[in-house]
Design an enzyme around this catalytic site. Structure first.
Site, PDB file in Angstrom:
ATOM      1  N   PRO A 171      26.901   6.254  59.102  1.00  0.00           N
ATOM      2  CA  PRO A 171      25.655   6.976  59.430  1.00  0.00           C
ATOM      3  C   PRO A 171      25.512   7.129  60.945  1.00  0.00           C
ATOM      4  O   PRO A 171      25.263   6.161  61.659  1.00  0.00           O
ATOM      5  CB  PRO A 171      24.557   6.062  58.857  1.00  0.00           C
ATOM      6  CG  PRO A 171      25.178   4.724  58.705  1.00  0.00           C
ATOM      7  CD  PRO A 171      26.667   4.874  58.637  1.00  0.00           C
TER       8      PRO A 171
ATOM      9  N   VAL B 185      24.056   8.394  64.602  1.00  0.00           N
ATOM     10  CA  VAL B 185      22.894   8.843  65.377  1.00  0.00           C
ATOM     11  C   VAL B 185      23.451   9.217  66.742  1.00  0.00           C
ATOM     12  O   VAL B 185      24.217   8.442  67.316  1.00  0.00           O
ATOM     13  CB  VAL B 185      21.873   7.712  65.577  1.00  0.00           C
ATOM     14  CG1 VAL B 185      20.723   8.192  66.450  1.00  0.00           C
ATOM     15  CG2 VAL B 185      21.348   7.232  64.250  1.00  0.00           C
TER      16      VAL B 185
ATOM     17  N   ASP C 272      26.917   3.931  65.198  1.00  0.00           N
ATOM     18  CA  ASP C 272      26.825   3.614  63.771  1.00  0.00           C
ATOM     19  C   ASP C 272      25.463   2.937  63.561  1.00  0.00           C
ATOM     20  O   ASP C 272      25.246   1.816  64.031  1.00  0.00           O
ATOM     21  CB  ASP C 272      27.982   2.669  63.403  1.00  0.00           C
ATOM     22  CG  ASP C 272      27.972   2.298  61.928  1.00  0.00           C
ATOM     23  OD1 ASP C 272      26.909   2.418  61.291  1.00  0.00           O
ATOM     24  OD2 ASP C 272      29.028   1.880  61.428  1.00  0.00           O
ATOM     25  N   HIS C 273      24.574   3.622  62.870  1.00  0.00           N
ATOM     26  CA  HIS C 273      23.189   3.138  62.770  1.00  0.00           C
ATOM     27  C   HIS C 273      23.083   1.827  61.986  1.00  0.00           C
ATOM     28  O   HIS C 273      22.068   1.136  62.058  1.00  0.00           O
ATOM     29  CB  HIS C 273      22.318   4.225  62.121  1.00  0.00           C
ATOM     30  CG  HIS C 273      20.896   4.196  62.578  1.00  0.00           C
ATOM     31  ND1 HIS C 273      20.247   3.032  62.945  1.00  0.00           N
ATOM     32  CD2 HIS C 273      19.990   5.189  62.752  1.00  0.00           C
ATOM     33  CE1 HIS C 273      19.011   3.317  63.300  1.00  0.00           C
ATOM     34  NE2 HIS C 273      18.831   4.618  63.200  1.00  0.00           N
ATOM     35  N   ARG C 274      24.144   1.465  61.255  1.00  0.00           N
ATOM     36  CA  ARG C 274      24.094   0.185  60.535  1.00  0.00           C
ATOM     37  C   ARG C 274      24.203  -0.975  61.517  1.00  0.00           C
ATOM     38  O   ARG C 274      23.796  -2.087  61.239  1.00  0.00           O
ATOM     39  CB  ARG C 274      25.247   0.093  59.517  1.00  0.00           C
ATOM     40  CG  ARG C 274      25.122   1.086  58.377  1.00  0.00           C
ATOM     41  CD  ARG C 274      26.402   1.142  57.595  1.00  0.00           C
ATOM     42  NE  ARG C 274      27.546   1.544  58.415  1.00  0.00           N
ATOM     43  CZ  ARG C 274      28.793   1.596  57.985  1.00  0.00           C
ATOM     44  NH1 ARG C 274      29.070   1.257  56.740  1.00  0.00           N
ATOM     45  NH2 ARG C 274      29.778   1.981  58.785  1.00  0.00           N
TER      46      ARG C 274
END
Ligand code: CAO
Length: 386
Positions: free
Chosen positions: A181, A183, A357-359
């Site tokens: 994911p 951003v 990586d938004h995680r």
């Protein structure tokens, strides 16, 4: 969000019926039962309704095509809440651990479509991964156009085979884009001083036979910020339950080689000076252009920088590499007027874009990282302090 194909439903005994109207366009938001296309049999015309609500991604038919049951009409991006309701109901009936259910939620998987290999019909993480790989394969093998070979035979199109590197990097890029994911944050840095400094060092670089472009300065400065923000020099463990922070800083840089995109890696940047980095960049670019990169040259990257600055562009979204947490994009530097409180003065401004990586990394820490990087580039004369 989940992408679903919409196919011609059961239309009775009819086959090869004509498509006479298409009612939707890519990007249209449609409701369930909205008419997608009209087909005409020798008896009547009929509208084909949408089985889902969502956004049209792409349309695989044109007016005049002949279609039968099962032919692909279009792909649709289904709204998450709609998707969640149906999947939640289905997924509750199956045995799976919380970690597996988390994976299922992230990828909007339907557990009823996964063959369990665990004890007592339990669905394991490997079962889910197998299903995700199957979906990726389907996407990769779906031809762009139904009649692509016919069109080529009629000389309306040219079919050009992808290079080996294009195929390989395409596969990786697709995997990373789907699985991570992203951003992306945008900023810019005032590199007026850095550029003057670089200019002053050109004579010395020439004597050493080194091409001194901004890239080696950008990489060196990056290594300092990575040391200050170690989370950017990390990756997720295979089971997504741990963050692996690397103590070494190996920066990959994208090279536009004649055979496609490759990413050689400069190892242990913190131990190297700018001339040494510039010299390694030259060697690796040469190898990339001559197809001579060895696996050792492209392995063990911990962070990547992708510079399109030599080619133009004012900003872009770089795609994060597998086993990395972020990537930095560089665009074209430009002289711009900057207000100093009294008057406009010309400054050399470099656009930056950072995908994370938004995680692992949220927007707030990404903003701090990018601001710090921009500051260090601007205050390049202080770099020796860090
Ligand atoms: N803005 C303006 N000019 C720039 C610049 C920037 N941000 N960065 C470099 N330049 C200039 C250089 O100074 C050089 O100018 P001079 O010859 O006058 O000194 C010129 O552009 C050409 O530089 P270069 O390409 O020889 O070297 P580089 O170190 O700037 O770049 C490399 C090396 C490998 C990054 C580049 O050649 C390349 O392949 N870029 C494409 C990477 C890519 O495809 N990324 C996209 C990935 S996503 O699809």
């Amino acid at each position: 969000m989940l992408i679903k194909p919409v196919k011609i439903p059961n239309i009775g005994k009819y086959k090869n019926v004509d498509v006479i109207e298409i009612h939707v366009h890519p990007e249209d938001d449609i409701k369930k039962d909205d008419s997608l296309i009209t087909v005409e049999t020798d008896k009547a015309s009929m509208d084909i309704p949408s089985p889902y609500a969502g956004k049209v991604i792409d349309i695989k038919l044109t007016v005049g095509d002949q279609v039968s049951e099962g032919d692909l009409i279009l792909n649709i991006m289904i709204k998450q809440d709609y998707d969640d309701q149906t999947l939640l109901y289905n997924n509750k009936k199956f045995h799976a651990s919380p970690a597996v259910r988390r994976l299922v939620r992230i990828f909007s998987l339907d557990l009823s479509k996964i063959i369990p290999s665990g004890k007592n019909g339990r669905i394991t993480q490997e079962d889910c991964e197998k299903k995700i790989k199957e979906y990726i394969q389907i996407i990769q093998n779906t031809p762009l156009y139904k009649n692509e070979h016919e069109a080529s035979l009629n000389k309306k199109t040219i079919i050009q085979p992808l290079s080996k590197i294009n195929k390989l990097s395409g596969k990786n890029i697709l995997f990373n884009w789907i699985n991570i994911p992203h951003v992306t944050l945008y900023d810019h840095a005032d590199i007026t001083y850095l550029e003057k400094f670089r200019e002053n060092k050109q004579k010395e670089a020439k004597r050493l036979n080194i091409k001194l472009t901004p890239l080696s300065f950008l990489i060196k400065t990056l290594s300092i910020v990575l040391r200050e923000f170690p989370i950017f020099n990390s990756s997720l463990s295979k089971d997504n339950s741990n963050i692996i922070i690397k103590k070494y800083i190996n920066i990959g840089f994208a090279v536009d080689s004649p055979k496609g995109l490759v990413v050689p890696v400069i190892k242990n940047i913190n131990e190297k000076g700018i001339f040494e980095i510039a010299s390694e960049i030259m060697i690796l670019i040469k190898k990339a252009h001559n197809n001579k990169l060895q696996s050792n040259d492209i392995e063990d990257g911990t962070f990547t920088i992708s510079s399109l600055g030599n080619l133009g562009t004012s900003g872009f979204t770089p795609i994060i590499h597998k086993e990395e947490a972020a990537i930095l994009g560089i665009s074209k530097k430009e002289i711009k007027p900057v207000w100093n409180g009294e008057k406009f003065i010309p400054k050399c401004i470099l656009p930056l874009s950072l995908s994370t990586d938004h995680r692992i990394i949220d927007g707030a820490i990404a903003a701090k990282f990018l601001t710090r990087y921009s500051y260090l580039l601007q205050e390049f004369n202080n770099i020796i302090l860090y």
